[in-house]
Every structure is written in C-alpha cells, then in structure tokens.
Design a protein around this motif. Structure first.
Motif, PDB file in Angstrom:
ATOM      1  N   GLY A  54      -8.483   1.902 -18.588  1.00 30.51           N
ATOM      2  CA  GLY A  54      -7.499   2.820 -18.021  1.00 30.51           C
ATOM      3  C   GLY A  54      -7.168   3.944 -18.978  1.00 30.51           C
ATOM      4  N   ILE A  55      -5.878   4.258 -19.085  1.00 23.23           N
ATOM      5  CA  ILE A  55      -5.404   5.354 -19.929  1.00 23.23           C
ATOM      6  C   ILE A  55      -4.661   4.796 -21.139  1.00 23.23           C
ATOM      7  N   ILE A 313      -0.346   1.581 -22.496  1.00 26.64           N
ATOM      8  CA  ILE A 313      -1.610   1.532 -21.762  1.00 26.64           C
ATOM      9  C   ILE A 313      -1.302   1.301 -20.291  1.00 26.64           C
ATOM     10  N   ILE A 314      -2.047   1.954 -19.403  1.00 30.59           N
ATOM     11  CA  ILE A 314      -1.942   1.682 -17.976  1.00 30.59           C
ATOM     12  C   ILE A 314      -3.338   1.574 -17.385  1.00 30.59           C
ATOM     13  N   SER A 315      -3.520   0.606 -16.491  1.00 28.89           N
ATOM     14  CA  SER A 315      -4.820   0.382 -15.868  1.00 28.89           C
ATOM     15  C   SER A 315      -4.629  -0.012 -14.410  1.00 28.89           C
ATOM     16  N   ASP A 334       9.885   7.832 -18.169  1.00 25.32           N
ATOM     17  CA  ASP A 334       8.975   8.308 -17.126  1.00 25.32           C
ATOM     18  C   ASP A 334       8.420   7.200 -16.236  1.00 25.32           C
ATOM     19  N   TRP A 335       8.594   5.935 -16.623  1.00 26.16           N
ATOM     20  CA  TRP A 335       7.973   4.873 -15.841  1.00 26.16           C
ATOM     21  C   TRP A 335       8.532   4.779 -14.428  1.00 26.16           C
ATOM     22  N   LEU A 336       9.839   4.863 -14.265  1.00 25.82           N
ATOM     23  CA  LEU A 336      10.407   4.704 -12.914  1.00 25.82           C
ATOM     24  C   LEU A 336       9.873   5.765 -11.942  1.00 25.82           C
ATOM     25  N   PRO A 337       9.996   7.063 -12.247  1.00 25.50           N
ATOM     26  CA  PRO A 337       9.466   8.034 -11.288  1.00 25.50           C
ATOM     27  C   PRO A 337       7.945   7.989 -11.148  1.00 25.50           C
ATOM     28  N   THR A 338       7.250   7.645 -12.232  1.00 24.62           N
ATOM     29  CA  THR A 338       5.788   7.592 -12.168  1.00 24.62           C
ATOM     30  C   THR A 338       5.311   6.440 -11.300  1.00 24.62           C
ATOM     31  N   ILE A 339       5.909   5.276 -11.478  1.00 24.01           N
ATOM     32  CA  ILE A 339       5.537   4.132 -10.638  1.00 24.01           C
ATOM     33  C   ILE A 339       5.889   4.408  -9.183  1.00 24.01           C
ATOM     34  N   ALA A 340       7.053   5.002  -8.946  1.00 23.78           N
ATOM     35  CA  ALA A 340       7.436   5.372  -7.578  1.00 23.78           C
ATOM     36  C   ALA A 340       6.392   6.302  -6.975  1.00 23.78           C
ATOM     37  N   GLY A 341       5.909   7.247  -7.777  1.00 24.10           N
ATOM     38  CA  GLY A 341       4.885   8.166  -7.296  1.00 24.10           C
ATOM     39  C   GLY A 341       3.561   7.470  -7.031  1.00 24.10           C
ATOM     40  N   MET A 342       3.188   6.533  -7.874  1.00 21.63           N
ATOM     41  CA  MET A 342       1.910   5.838  -7.706  1.00 21.63           C
ATOM     42  C   MET A 342       1.870   4.986  -6.444  1.00 21.63           C
ATOM     43  N   ILE A 343       3.015   4.484  -6.026  1.00 22.54           N
ATOM     44  CA  ILE A 343       3.038   3.650  -4.813  1.00 22.54           C
ATOM     45  C   ILE A 343       3.518   4.434  -3.589  1.00 22.54           C
ATOM     46  N   GLY A 344       3.695   5.754  -3.771  1.00 17.23           N
ATOM     47  CA  GLY A 344       4.067   6.600  -2.643  1.00 17.23           C
ATOM     48  C   GLY A 344       5.500   6.463  -2.191  1.00 17.23           C
ATOM     49  N   GLU A 345       6.394   6.177  -3.116  1.00 19.67           N
ATOM     50  CA  GLU A 345       7.798   5.969  -2.751  1.00 19.67           C
ATOM     51  C   GLU A 345       8.731   6.884  -3.551  1.00 19.67           C
ATOM     52  N   GLN A 346       8.324   8.134  -3.741  1.00 15.26           N
ATOM     53  CA  GLN A 346       9.157   9.086  -4.479  1.00 15.26           C
ATOM     54  C   GLN A 346      10.515   9.291  -3.819  1.00 15.26           C
ATOM     55  N   LYS A 347      10.570   9.099  -2.504  1.00 15.68           N
ATOM     56  CA  LYS A 347      11.828   9.326  -1.783  1.00 15.68           C
ATOM     57  C   LYS A 347      12.921   8.360  -2.208  1.00 15.68           C
ATOM     58  N   HIS A 348      12.559   7.287  -2.891  1.00 15.56           N
ATOM     59  CA  HIS A 348      13.559   6.311  -3.332  1.00 15.56           C
ATOM     60  C   HIS A 348      14.121   6.623  -4.715  1.00 15.56           C
ATOM     61  N   ILE A 349      13.603   7.652  -5.372  1.00 12.77           N
ATOM     62  CA  ILE A 349      14.160   8.046  -6.666  1.00 12.77           C
ATOM     63  C   ILE A 349      15.540   8.650  -6.419  1.00 12.77           C
ATOM     64  N   PRO A 350      16.581   8.182  -7.092  1.00 18.07           N
ATOM     65  CA  PRO A 350      17.940   8.670  -6.827  1.00 18.07           C
ATOM     66  C   PRO A 350      18.082  10.179  -7.021  1.00 18.07           C
ATOM     67  N   THR A 351      18.905  10.786  -6.203  1.00 18.60           N
ATOM     68  CA  THR A 351      19.195  12.219  -6.315  1.00 18.60           C
ATOM     69  C   THR A 351      20.672  12.467  -6.608  1.00 18.60           C
ATOM     70  N   MET A 363      -1.519  12.301 -12.919  1.00 15.16           N
ATOM     71  CA  MET A 363      -2.427  11.989 -14.017  1.00 15.16           C
ATOM     72  C   MET A 363      -2.901  10.544 -13.934  1.00 15.16           C
ATOM     73  N   MET A 364      -1.972   9.633 -13.622  1.00  9.97           N
ATOM     74  CA  MET A 364      -2.334   8.223 -13.554  1.00  9.97           C
ATOM     75  C   MET A 364      -3.410   7.969 -12.487  1.00  9.97           C
ATOM     76  N   LEU A 365      -3.391   8.758 -11.435  1.00 11.47           N
ATOM     77  CA  LEU A 365      -4.329   8.557 -10.325  1.00 11.47           C
ATOM     78  C   LEU A 365      -5.544   9.478 -10.414  1.00 11.47           C
ATOM     79  N   GLY A 366      -5.722  10.133 -11.568  1.00 10.78           N
ATOM     80  CA  GLY A 366      -6.908  10.938 -11.782  1.00 10.78           C
ATOM     81  C   GLY A 366      -6.912  12.288 -11.100  1.00 10.78           C
ATOM     82  N   LYS A 367      -5.749  12.759 -10.659  1.00 13.52           N
ATOM     83  CA  LYS A 367      -5.674  14.043  -9.967  1.00 13.52           C
ATOM     84  C   LYS A 367      -5.269  15.180 -10.893  1.00 13.52           C
TER      85      LYS A 367
END
Length: 471
Positions: A54-55, A313-315, A334-351, A363-367
């Motif tokens: 992984g990275i 490390i992330i894999s 950065d882990w909370l918003p990044t993990i939320a983004g990786m599983i497609g749940e950014q809408k659950h990040i508090p505002t 970056m984690m998903l190679g984009k």
C-alpha cells in the motif's frame, strides 16, 4: 408503505455489506526508525510487506502525547479544540473527550459497521466517556495507560486512595465492568494472550456474519513498562536486547492479524491501517534505544520532527495503490475524514464544529498523488502553539531542550526558528541565524495561525473535563 420501508431497509443492508472492513492497528510510543521499511535494523517482515502492499507515509504527523493523538484520530480535530492536549494525571479530575464529540466509530456505526476496541483507550476513564459511550459496540482493555500496571508494586500505593488498576470490558448501552487486575504479571502477555486473540476472533466472527466491521487495536507496546513475554525474550533476530525483542514480537502479532483476514477470505475488502501514536526514541532509557530515524527530538524534546513524525501505513488490495512511499504531509486528524471519504460517507462528517482533518481519500484510492495537506500546526501539552510546518519549512515558536526534558518548561526564543526539512531533516541549521532572507516564510504561517484563531471566535476550545453540550 410497507413495501417502500422494506426496500429502504434492504437497500441499507446491501449498501452496508458493500462497505470495506477496517482494521486499525495503533502501536504505542514507537518512533520513526524502528521497522525495516523505515530503516530499522530489526527484521519486521510482516510490517514491511504491509507497507509494500500500500502507501507508506514518511511525513505522517501526530501529537505530543498518547491522549491528544488518540483524540485527533477519533475526532478529526486538533486536540486543543477538544480539551485533550495532555495525558490526564491521576487525581486531577475529569478528563478525556466530552461525550459531545462525534467520533470515528460513531460515524462508522451510523452507516452500518460493527465496531470494537481491544487494548488502550486513554480518552476518558469515567462512565459516559468510555469506548462503549463513544461509538464502540464492545471493548476490552484499559481506560488509561499501561504504566498503571506497576502502580501496586509501590508500598504506599494503597495510601494514595486510588483504586487498583484494572482491565475492563463493556458493551454499548451497558456499564463497563472490571474483568481482571492490571499488574506486572499481565503486562508481558496482554498482547499475546488477550488483545491479539480477541482481535482475531472478532475478525473471524464478523467475516462469517458478512457485516462490515471496524476493529481498533490499541496495542500495548512500546509503552513503559516494557516486559517481554517468554516467547520472544532474547530471541530477536538481531540480538538487540529487549527493545529489539519487543519490535520482533510486534511484527509477529501484526502478521497474525493479517493472516486472520486472509484466512477468512476478506482480504480484498479490508482496509489495513498501521501507525504509532507518538515517538519514544530513548526518552525512557531503561526501555532500550528505540529510534526516531534521522530526526531530532523525542517524546519530550518537542516540537522537532522526531517528536511528531512516526510510521503510518495504509493498504487495501486492489484499491490503495501498492508500493507507494510518499513525503506528502498527512496527520492523525486526517483519518476520520479520509476514512469517511474512502467508504463514500463524507456526508456524515460533522459540519457543526471545526474539523481540522482533510479528506485524502483521493490519494488513498489512487486518484491523486497528493494528500491535499500542505501544513500542520503542532500544539504543546499546555494547549499553546509550538510550531507550524508549511511545505518543507518548519517554524518553531516554542520548544523544549533535549535530549530528556520532561522536567523542563517550554522555551520561547527571541525570534522563531526556521528549518528547511528538505535539506536539514535533523533541524540543525536555524535559518533565522544564518540567512535573514527567509522572513517571507512567516507570511504563510500568519495566514494559517490567523485562520485557526478566527475559528475560535465562533467555536471556542472546549476546556479539560468540561461537560460540553454544543455550540
């Protein structure tokens, strides 16, 4: 009406099934240079292989102590905002995170994950502030830290009025209960006999259920007191003493967790995260040398890179690109918003509150080949700003002298110190004393600090132990 409700429930169930599992291994007090892939001399084949799959982050930044880093991981917020800038000391009253904080396990639980913690919490030791109150379905481990294992060996301990340190377990919606004493007898075997087997069983049980899960492993080493279990004592491949034995054991147990995922056939749908909470690097001499790699600083000699830069490390096979070693800045927040983004749940990040973490899922998903972070603010245990890292430059406003400085207060230099980390990773050449043409570097620092201070007008920092109810 009934049909539409059923369709929603079925859709939700299918959506949850599609989510990747998450195994988050957090080791304790392990600096940058201890694993083979980070230049260490002890053989760590499992950790090295995980990095190659992984990275590997070579510029991953954490906080000054265990509690603030764990708070940053859980909330995506600078610990100074949460009143968690330092380790709560016995007898100092209520500490840890306010129940109001919205945590990573709460986010994952809200989107259908099973959640568990095995090991160290250190984010509150009172009912209402324990793991099962903060998003975990279940937990087994310690409320605070592993040094408590040695408390009862002191002859006057009973006269302190403190309760005997215990290992606890709990489930969501229930009170946690003590299950066994935390002492020097359990210390050398707690990973081998409890934390790792419980993690492995949890992985296997949830794989059978086909339920997405998040398991957070609060591994005990290398937190003092380090006592090597008999399986590894004196058996390190490099014959490097107990520190080497401990690193070798850690790698073995990481391999057991990886094997559990492979054996259950869920490897391609599991995100592995492996990182440390802060550096040691010889801060406790009797525990062995440790290593903070090429960097100056340690647990108490802050805010130099050796005190804040640790392995990460992330894999995720087939999703996270393999074989990436990066100097991109990434941080515990950065882990909370990044993990939320990786599983497609950014809408659950508090505002309704400041979230200091950035979503680096692209970056984690190679984009993308960047995290999106170009700076990081580092705060002291008193909540005051110590430094700002901006791109390759580090500006230090306050610091402590080394090499061991737990008893020393912060020093404020006459002029902030500036280091070019690209050519001077050990932070030896203060540019403010060798080249006064660097004054322009203060401009981005002022902008970064100003944005933080402006946010405090609307969102004041939570005080330590405050029963905060919201803004």
């Amino acid at each position: 009406m009934i049909t539409s409700v059923l369709l929603v429930l079925i859709s939700s169930f299918v959506s949850a099934q599609d989510k990747p599992n998450i195994v988050y291994i957090l080791v304790d007090n392990v600096g940058y240079g201890n694993f083979g892939t980070y230049g260490g001399t002890v053989d760590t084949p499992n950790i090295d292989k995980l990095a190659k799959s992984g990275i590997q982050f070579n510029n991953y930044n954490v906080e000054a102590q265990c509690t603030p880093t764990r708070s940053a991981i859980m909330t995506g917020r600078h610990p100074v905002r949460s009143g968690t800038t330092s380790v709560p000391l016995p007898g100092t009253g209520l500490g840890g995170m306010s129940p109001w904080e919205y945590t990573l396990p709460e986010l994952l639980s809200d989107v259908g994950y099973a959640t568990a913690l095995f090991g160290k919490w250190h984010l509150g030791d009172q009912e209402g502030r324990l793991p099962n109150n903060q998003g975990f379905d279940e937990w087994w481990g310690i409320k605070n830290s592993w040094d408590e294992a040695g408390y009862t060996t002191w002859p006057l301990f009973k006269e302190s009025g403190m309760e005997t340190p215990m290992i606890w377990e709990g489930k969501k919606g229930q009170k946690s209960k003590a299950v066994m004493p935390l002492n020097l007898k359990i210390r050398p075997i707690v990973d081998r006999d409890y934390i790792i087997p419980k993690t492995v069983n949890y992985i296997k049980n949830n794989a059978k259920k086909k339920t997405p899960f998040f398991v957070y492993v609060g591994y005990s080493e290398a937190h003092p007191p380090i006592i090597i279990n008999e399986d590894f004592s004196g058996k390190s491949t490099k014959r490097g003493g107990k520190w080497a034995d401990m690193i070798a054991e850690m790698d073995f147990h990481v391999g057991e967790i990886i094997d559990a995922v492979k054996d259950t056939g869920i490897e391609n749908n599991t995100i592995f995260i492996f990182c440390s909470d802060n550096a040691n690097g010889g801060f406790v001499p009797q525990d062995g040398p440790g290593s903070n790699g090429p960097f100056r600083g340690d647990f108490a000699n802050v805010p130099f890179e050796g005190s804040m830069r640790v392995p990460a490390i992330i894999s995720w096979p087939g999703k996270v690109p393999a074989g990436i070693v990066t100097q991109e800045i990434f941080a515990a927040v950065d882990w909370l918003p990044t993990i939320a983004g990786m599983i497609g749940e950014q809408k659950h990040i508090p505002t309704d509150r400041p979230i200091d973490g950035i979503d680096a899922s692209a970056m984690m998903l190679g984009k993308s080949n960047i995290t999106g972070r170009d700076n990081y603010m580092f705060f002291g245990t008193d909540g005051g700003l110590l430094s700002v890292k901006w791109k390759v430059y580090k500006t230090i406003f306050r610091y402590t002298e080394g090499p061991v400085s737990a008893e020393k207060s912060y020093i404020k230099p006459s002029f902030p110190m500036i280091y070019d980390l690209s050519s001077d990773p050990h932070e030896d050449n203060n540019l403010m004393t060798s080249d006064l043409t660097v004054g322009w570097i203060f401009a981005p620092n002022v902008k970064i600090i100003g944005a933080y201070e402006h946010s405090l007008k609307e969102f004041p920092n939570i005080k330590v132990g405050q029963d905060f109810k919201g803004y």
